[in-house]
Scaffold this motif. Sequence first.
Motif: not given
Length: 743
Positions: A450-459, A491-497
Amino acid sequence: MKNDEKSPAINRVDGRLKVTGGAKYFAEFEIPGTTYCVLVTSTIARGSIASMETKKAEGAPGVLAVFTNLNLPKIPGLNTPEGNNAKKPSGGETYQMLTDKKILFAGQPIAMVIADTLERAQYAATLVKTTYSKQPHQTDLEKHKAKGVMPQGERNADYKRGNPDTYKTAPVVLEASYTLPIEVHNPMELHGILVNWTADDQVMIYAKTQGVQMTQKAVAKAFKLDEKNVHVHTEFMGGGFGMGLKTWPQEIAVVAAAKKLRKPVKLVVSRDQMFTMVGHRPYTTQTISMGADKAGKLVGIVHEATAETASYEDFTESTVGMTKFIYDCPNVSTTYRIVPLDRGVPIWMRGPGEATGAFALESAMDEMAAKLNLDPIEFRLRNYAETDPEKNRPFSSKHLKEAYQLGADKIGWSKRKNEPGALRDGEWLIGYGMSSGTFNASRGQASAKVILNQDGSLVIQSAVTDIGPGTGTAMVSIAHDVLGIPVGRIKFEMGDTTLPKAPTQGGSTITSTVGSAVYDTCTALKTSLAALAIAQGNSPFMGSKAEDLVFEDGMIQLKGDRKKKLPVGDVLKANNLPTLDRALDSKGGPEQETYSMYSFSVHFAEVRVNPVTGVVRVSNAVSVADSGRIVSPKTAASQMIGGVTGGIGMALTEEAVLDHRFGRLVNNNLADYHVPVSADVPHIDTIFIDKPDPYINPMGAKGMGEIALIGFAAAVANAVYNATGQRIRDLPITPDKVIKRVA
Ligand code: MOS
């Protein structure tokens, strides 16, 4: 997140992408210079190729190559030529395509035609002429049942507790046989692969796979590559249902062809090829023998199942598993046999063997209830298993009694008459039926970042593929529950090796397994954030402890004084961190050995049967799931609706028909193989017990993809019995069978 709180009913996070065409499926990726592969398939079921004329096809416009067993480059990591003889277990390495002349099943690929356009490849494929030397084939399980063998593996071994023969001398005895035809997954999206070698030892793949890292491993092994040099991407899938649970021979062959041609090659199999080369639910016959005392207590159950497999590979599934533990019965035995046929190998199809087994067992339970003149729910309650009688240990959670009650109330079970044929509406007979379902719940190993950004968004990142249930939505919901970040900012990033390790999506395990990894990773991020927020200069939380902080609405707030708060992104700014990330590996604990973990379902069907036309309509359906806490209510409800729809198909319409004279299917298209359409599907009520399982994982979520289907067909068959007094034990329940018995 406290266990008694409900998750918000968020919308499907990829819904907009899917309905606007923004979601890209494997075949939609564009690589300049792509060439197109069309497969030529065997028209005989067993024998060998005598001759093959490929010159005309090779000379046709736009054709780059025609590959057969004579010229497909050797695939270095495959154990040919014995490959075609070596028996391999389910989901394992399968027969190798285009390595020899042998024909193992009708529809087996025997040539690949590759051209600059799809249409040219399709045309050239018609020019390939083949002669065969035929051998007698066997494709009829009913004829060859006696050849059944016990497959390898502990799970498939004969099971016995007590003295199962006791049933024979019980006051009430039932012996009945049930059959399930071949069923085919038939998702909207066709199967296939797009392969682009970007260097001699590097390949990019877009494929229809339920696990990108599974495909990566298979290709790396076949071509002796470093796994990191095999990049596989499958973010979206137009329905999997199990067909993408392994890497099929034609996928490996396309990778080989693309390597040889040094061009990108795309294969999308045709609809009729979907019936033969990417697996199916195996034809299965079952016998249930059951004894009960006059009070309705089960004395013994014997469950025997025989299913088809391929001559070249053992496919097995858990067809008799449920019988071992779902009811409290002292004497139980199960046997499972497979018969090698000259057919393409089966594969798991939603609910897999458990759905097949539940049809037989739950039909038999209904038959026995009728013999005892007991309400079918009452009969089940008299044999309710409070603890797991197979493993002799407690269930981690089981709320099946509550599920029976809720479902019965919703469908209006009190309207049902125990005597069949008692309810009518004009010429329509009305009946009610029910059934239980269960499927293993587990938590495997997965990683997440998980990656939190300064704008408060999360990946959030995970390699998992979503075969359709809405995995991204569930993961966003879990992250939201832990970190209080608004769902629209996650945001959820998926489906990639290239993303963190995740298992193949299947077996109702992903919410539990990948969800736990997301939960654990978000919790680690939360701990770091709390420490940073307390320690930073001018902290509003100076002197507080981490447990005094609440994470809500993208803010960190002080529990006692909510005016003291900080946006999560501001913590990063104050600490000069462009991002804050956490990645970890997560897996289940020892609880999995202490408790039996299962999800449970109860299905109710109301049917209307027309005794004149034989038509059966499911007019109302209620499905109740005990699958722990529901992390994503909307997509969970969709899962149940999809399962019931599949169950209606299994009960009433789906059957792939073989013409045994040729060993070929006669209805390998969507006009003749009937999947339910909207007009076949009534309003479906879905009910969730929504009580967290205390042991399986931090969310308390069990799986539910399979239980949505498991048992439903029996509920329909039982309702047809209740409507008509006729028991149909051979699926699907088509009008011809109904008329024969009822009219
Ligand atoms: Mo499912 S049959 O595990 O895709």
